[in-house]
Write a protein that holds these residues in place. Structure first.
Motif, PDB file in Angstrom:
ATOM      1  N   ALA A 185       0.819  -1.215   0.000  1.00  0.00           N
ATOM      2  CA  ALA A 185       0.000   0.000   0.000  1.00  0.00           C
ATOM      3  C   ALA A 185       0.851   1.262   0.000  1.00  0.00           C
ATOM      4  O   ALA A 185       0.383   2.335  -0.405  1.00  0.00           O
ATOM      5  CB  ALA A 185      -0.937  -0.004   1.207  1.00  0.00           C
ATOM      6  N   GLU A 186       2.109   1.144   0.451  1.00  0.00           N
ATOM      7  CA  GLU A 186       3.013   2.300   0.507  1.00  0.00           C
ATOM      8  C   GLU A 186       3.757   2.519  -0.802  1.00  0.00           C
ATOM      9  O   GLU A 186       4.459   3.534  -0.946  1.00  0.00           O
ATOM     10  CB  GLU A 186       4.025   2.092   1.640  1.00  0.00           C
ATOM     11  N   TRP A 187       3.648   1.604  -1.727  1.00  0.00           N
ATOM     12  CA  TRP A 187       4.442   1.670  -2.959  1.00  0.00           C
ATOM     13  C   TRP A 187       3.572   2.008  -4.164  1.00  0.00           C
ATOM     14  O   TRP A 187       2.342   1.861  -4.116  1.00  0.00           O
ATOM     15  CB  TRP A 187       5.121   0.322  -3.208  1.00  0.00           C
ATOM     16  N   PRO A 188       4.191   2.435  -5.270  1.00  0.00           N
ATOM     17  CA  PRO A 188       3.429   2.566  -6.518  1.00  0.00           C
ATOM     18  C   PRO A 188       2.949   1.195  -6.985  1.00  0.00           C
ATOM     19  O   PRO A 188       3.251   0.161  -6.376  1.00  0.00           O
ATOM     20  CB  PRO A 188       4.462   3.145  -7.497  1.00  0.00           C
ATOM     21  N   THR A 189       2.228   1.170  -8.092  1.00  0.00           N
ATOM     22  CA  THR A 189       1.737  -0.097  -8.626  1.00  0.00           C
ATOM     23  C   THR A 189       2.845  -0.818  -9.394  1.00  0.00           C
ATOM     24  O   THR A 189       3.821  -0.199  -9.832  1.00  0.00           O
ATOM     25  CB  THR A 189       0.546   0.148  -9.571  1.00  0.00           C
ATOM     26  N   PRO A 190       2.742  -2.128  -9.541  1.00  0.00           N
ATOM     27  CA  PRO A 190       3.782  -2.876 -10.269  1.00  0.00           C
ATOM     28  C   PRO A 190       3.994  -2.338 -11.678  1.00  0.00           C
ATOM     29  O   PRO A 190       3.027  -2.017 -12.384  1.00  0.00           O
ATOM     30  CB  PRO A 190       3.223  -4.306 -10.311  1.00  0.00           C
ATOM     31  N   ASP A 191       5.264  -2.212 -12.056  1.00  0.00           N
ATOM     32  CA  ASP A 191       5.659  -1.801 -13.403  1.00  0.00           C
ATOM     33  C   ASP A 191       5.234  -0.379 -13.764  1.00  0.00           C
ATOM     34  O   ASP A 191       5.304   0.023 -14.929  1.00  0.00           O
ATOM     35  CB  ASP A 191       5.131  -2.779 -14.456  1.00  0.00           C
ATOM     36  N   GLN A 192       4.824   0.406 -12.780  1.00  0.00           N
ATOM     37  CA  GLN A 192       4.457   1.791 -13.048  1.00  0.00           C
ATOM     38  C   GLN A 192       5.682   2.567 -13.548  1.00  0.00           C
ATOM     39  O   GLN A 192       6.797   2.344 -13.092  1.00  0.00           O
ATOM     40  CB  GLN A 192       3.922   2.433 -11.770  1.00  0.00           C
ATOM     41  N   GLY A 193       5.455   3.501 -14.469  1.00  0.00           N
ATOM     42  CA  GLY A 193       6.562   4.339 -14.875  1.00  0.00           C
ATOM     43  C   GLY A 193       6.514   4.748 -16.318  1.00  0.00           C
ATOM     44  O   GLY A 193       5.522   4.559 -17.029  1.00  0.00           O
TER      45      GLY A 193
END
Length: 543
Positions: A276-284
């Motif tokens: 919940a503290e991180w961006p979503t997988p492979d975001q960017g």
């Protein structure tokens, strides 16, 4: 040469932003080769002869004469934590134990009595003429009135007596699971705390360090050395946000693949709270990409988890096999949970027993939902066994290789014996087995110039241990491919970078000499004349 075969279109619609002419352009390790190159909008638009590329020059085009220099795809580092080793007493230039003690004494003389003294981590005993660590009694003699913590790489601290007392570490303490408390032959603490034994030590927060400013400065140095991309193998949300700020300000001068570090004491029950503290997988985007989650199951040089015990005396009468830093079931369940939530996993594994565990857990995750094609990773993979290769291939794993042996050869011989030390990071064996491999440094654990990495894997030369594992030498073109195309494959960007074909990102370096033609022993001394990322000249920075 037919111009249209080289260019993205037969008719030039607009002039190029930048052209490089009058040199040797190596578009990839297998060619084709040319004299000149044109860039527009951050991408290569044409490669060909000087005459052909001259057609792309307009009034606003910057034209750079190469004067015979060589242009190649820029290098990437697959495992770079930082450069400089962080704040603290700088030991990077120490070449003897005496110089370490003098540096600590000098800091103590300028520090109020009783205050903690900490070193940076940008050093290794392999750079010292004595080829060994400073230990507690020697640190006590160097600094009497201050607690001292010598930070050695990412896996070990060495404390003096005052620091042991400060952090409540006593003679009666036993090794914690996944950690080791070092002792002299007579049983007294020698100050070494390895992996999870470090946990009682709380170093000062680096509140004075601005990660945005620190990375902006570091990237200039990395560009100077020819790096156009880095992969940060396990960090915090705050550090990721620093890279995002640089990107948003247009100040990111290398492309970044960012992995988040799994919290050391978190279990499967914590997965959703952590994510919940991180961006979503492979975001960017093309400048900053989330690359997955970094975990670890063993230690480093002094704690790689092996099937067979360490050499004596480190083997402690055949009882010391290294350190397992995450319990088997906990690791497996976290890996399965991350897979179920769409996250890619990369795991630090040095020893063969550690690789056994990683493969077991990855296979369990794959049985839940296939990871084939998702390019999960074994970080380092120092000591693979032949039976590992087929299992790696079946899962489509990548291995990130670094030049640890270049610096640490004498230490690894001492810990593991010559046979295992000579086998460390067998790049040729991985390539022969069809395992996708990329290269990097693990800076600041080992020196970070990428040309040192190139030199080591081509020659298997080391700083102070001579040639180690000559049978694992790899031709320079194959090592360069690992640092460019191999890295592109690792990061799902093989259609965008790794070669200088029209349409791909204009990420390149210019060298005065062709690295494929110089004597291998000279590879470590090469210095880029120019580094270009996204069509922008980032080195020299004033260009």
């Amino acid at each position: 040469m037919v111009a249209c075969a080289w260019m993205s279109a037969c008719a030039r619609e607009e002039p190029a932003d930048l052209v490089l002419v009058g040199g040797r352009v190596i578009t990839s390790t297998t060619g084709p080769f040319a004299q000149a190159l044109a860039i527009r909008g951050g991408r290569v638009v044409a490669v060909g002869s000087d005459e052909e590329i001259g057609r792309w020059v307009g009034a606003a085009t910057r034209e750079v004469p190469l004067a015979g220099a060589t242009v190649l795809p820029g290098l990437a580092d697959n495992h770079l934590h930082s450069i400089g080793g962080g704040p603290g007493v700088d030991l990077s230039r120490a070449r003897s134990l005496r110089e370490i003690y003098d540096a600590l004494a000098a800091r103590a003389a300028a520090t109020p009595s009783g205050e903690l003294i900490v070193t940076n981590s940008d050093w290794h005993e392999g750079q010292l003429e004595e080829q060994r660590l400073p230990l507690r009694d020697e640190l006590d003699r160097a600094v009497r009135d201050h607690p001292v913590v010598v930070v050695r790489g990412g896996h070990e601290y060495i404390l003096n007596s005052a620091a042991l007392k400060r952090f409540g570490i006593g003679e009666q303490d036993r090794d914690p699971p996944g950690g080791r408390i070092g002792r002299y032959a007579d049983g007294r603490l020698n100050g070494e705390l390895v992996d999870r034994a470090k946990e009682p030590v709380r170093l000062p927060a680096e509140e004075s360090v601005d990660p945005v400013a620190a990375w902006k400065t570091a990237l200039v140095e990395l560009n100077r050395l020819g790096l156009v991309a880095i992969r940060v193998p396990g960090g915090s949300r705050a550090e990721y946000d620093a890279f995002a700020a640089l990107r948003d300000r247009g100040e990111l001068t290398a492309r970044v693949e960012y992995l988040f570090r799994w919290p050391r004491n978190a279990g499967v029950q914590d997965v959703d709270a952590v994510l919940a503290e991180w961006p979503t997988p492979d975001q960017g985007d093309e400048w900053l990409q989330v690359g997955g989650v970094k975990l670890g199951v063993d230690g480093g040089f002094e704690g790689g988890w092996m099937r067979d015990p360490y050499e004596e005396p480190w083997g402690e009468d055949g009882t010391y096999f290294g350190l397992q830093t995450m319990e088997r079931d906990a690791f497996t369940e976290v890996v399965r949970a991350l897979n179920a939530r769409g996250w890619r996993v990369a795991t630090h594994a040095v020893g063969d027993a550690a690789i056994d565990l990683v493969l077991d857990a990855y296979e369990a995750a794959n049985a839940d939902a296939s990871i084939v094609g998702k390019r999960w990773v074994i970080e380092h993979g120092f000591i693979p066994r032949p039976e590992h290769f087929e299992r790696m291939r079946a899962l489509g794993l990548h291995v990130t290789a670094q030049d640890h042996l270049y610096l640490a050869a004498p230490s690894l011989v001492s810990y593991w014996g010559r046979e295992r030390a000579e086998w460390t990071t067998p790049l040729k064996a991985y390539l022969d087995a069809g395992i996708p491999v990329s290269t990097g440094t693990d800076s600041p654990v080992v020196p970070y110039p990428p040309f040192w990495t190139l030199y080591h894997f081509v020659t298997r030369g080391t700083i102070s241990g001579g040639v180690m594992g000559a049978d694992q030498r790899v031709p320079v073109a194959e090592v360069w491919r690992a640092a460019t195309e191999g890295y592109a494959a690792l990061t799902f960007s093989e259609s965008q970078r790794g070669t200088l074909q029209p349409g791909r990102w204009a990420d390149l370096i210019v060298l005065d000499e062709d690295p494929f033609a110089v004597e291998p022993e000279r590879l470590e001394d090469l210095q880029p004349r120019m580094t270009v990322v996204g069509g922008r000249v980032v080195w020299p920075p004033s260009s």
